[in-house]
Design an enzyme around this catalytic site. Structure first.
Site, short mmCIF file in Angstrom:
data_model
loop_
_atom_site.label_atom_id
_atom_site.label_comp_id
_atom_site.label_asym_id
_atom_site.label_seq_id
_atom_site.Cartn_x
_atom_site.Cartn_y
_atom_site.Cartn_z
N GLU A 200 0.81 -1.23 0.00
CA GLU A 200 0.00 0.00 0.00
C GLU A 200 0.84 1.27 0.00
OE1 GLU A 200 -3.90 0.36 1.83
OE2 GLU A 200 -3.42 -1.45 2.97
N HIS A 216 8.74 -26.99 2.93
CA HIS A 216 8.45 -28.22 2.20
C HIS A 216 8.03 -27.97 0.77
CE1 HIS A 216 8.73 -30.69 5.89
NE2 HIS A 216 8.34 -29.57 6.46
N ARG A 296 -13.27 -0.81 -4.00
CA ARG A 296 -14.19 -0.61 -2.88
C ARG A 296 -15.56 -0.17 -3.40
NH1 ARG A 296 -10.15 2.99 0.89
NH2 ARG A 296 -9.01 1.29 1.92
#
Length: 306
Positions: A200, A216, A296
């Protein structure tokens, strides 16, 4: 914009001094929040919680009538959180604690008589973490009988501010020209925050990954030419984390304290300062957002109509 993070001690102190409404004893707690309003709920998992705790960083929530909901939206207009609150009401939830600076969520709290904790206006959500998280710890103490020392959040900054700032400079310099991947095991929410702050504030690619799971699969990328574009950064909490860091030649950010609250405030400060220093190096305006506000708005139209 680094001066906002440099005011965090003041923010924590203000959040501690503010009156908060009385809240009922909680059997279960559910946290609704997303983005900068969501990460405080993730960090709350680092504490020893004496009640069942669920975190919903989405509009899809599943709670029952015995749950105490903590709904957090800095703007008060976050569609996912508003949709979650509406669903909680439909499911019969009676205790909804609201943390916001205004908007529709504040209107709901006032009309329903929900406990309301106010946030200062005029900031980006990520800059207000000290208020949200301090409120959360105080709510936890009040509703569950926990006894966390909120002053530790202040002390985590003021006890070693110069050192924390120096670490942030080191991290910003190491990231430049590379894509950081932040690794952690027990402290994974802190790694996530580093990633978010770089995204951001610096508008820069960054990722986070969990140890020991990454041992892994993911760490094999550092054996290839493609791996040279990444800089691994480990936030260790045990010997396995340190072994991983040694093997992949990672940068280390050691939590400086024994207190979890001091480590949260101190490490979050490092993340904020490092990201704005990186933004400065890249000639990027840390406080400016261009794409996030657009999604948004689209999300709000999809979930709430408009």
């Amino acid at each position: 914009m680094s001066n906002v993070y440099e005011r965090w001690k003041e923010f924590y102190e203000d959040a501690i001094s503010r009156d908060i409404p009385g809240v009922k004893t909680a059997e279960k707690i559910a946290y609704f929040g997303i983005g900068g309003s969501g990460i405080p709920g993730e960090v709350l998992k680092l504490l020893d919680l004496p009640v069942e705790y669920k975190l919903f960083r989405s509009y899809k929530v599943n709670v029952d009538s015995k749950t105490t909901v903590v709904a957090v939206s800095y703007s008060g207009n976050t569609a996912e959180t508003l949709a979650g609150v509406k669903r909680a009401q439909e499911l019969g939830v009676k205790e909804i604690i609201v943390i916001t600076s205004g908007g529709k969520l504040k209107e709901i709290a006032e009309s329903k008589g929900y406990p309301l904790l106010s946030l200062p206006q005029g900031y980006q959500t990520r800059f207000i973490f000290p208020y949200i998280f301090t409120y959360l710890v105080r709510i936890l103490n009040q509703s569950t009988g926990s006894n966390y020392r909120v002053q530790d959040l202040v002390d985590g900054i003021q006890d070693n501010f110069t050192m924390l700032s120096e670490v942030s400079t080191r991290i910003a310099n190491r990231i430049t020209g590379k894509v950081p991947i932040f690794y952690a095991s027990d402290l994974l929410p802190i790694a996530e925050r580093f990633k978010q702050e770089v995204n951001e504030n610096a508008k820069y690619p960054a990722f986070f990954s969990q140890l020991p799971e990454a041992n892994h699969n993911e760490i094999e990328l550092y054996s290839s030419q493609q791996g040279n574009q990444f800089i691994p950064i480990v936030i260790p909490s045990d010997k396995i984390d340190e072994a991983t860091a040694s093997l992949i030649n990672a940068e280390l950010i050691y939590p400086p304290y024994k207190s979890i609250l001091k480590n949260i405030s101190g490490m979050f400060l490092i993340a904020g300062l490092a990201s704005v220093k990186l933004a400065s190096q890249l000639n990027i305006k840390a406080e400016e957002l261009r794409i996030i506000p657009k999604i948004r708005e689209r999300t709000h139209n999809l979930l709430m109509g408009g």
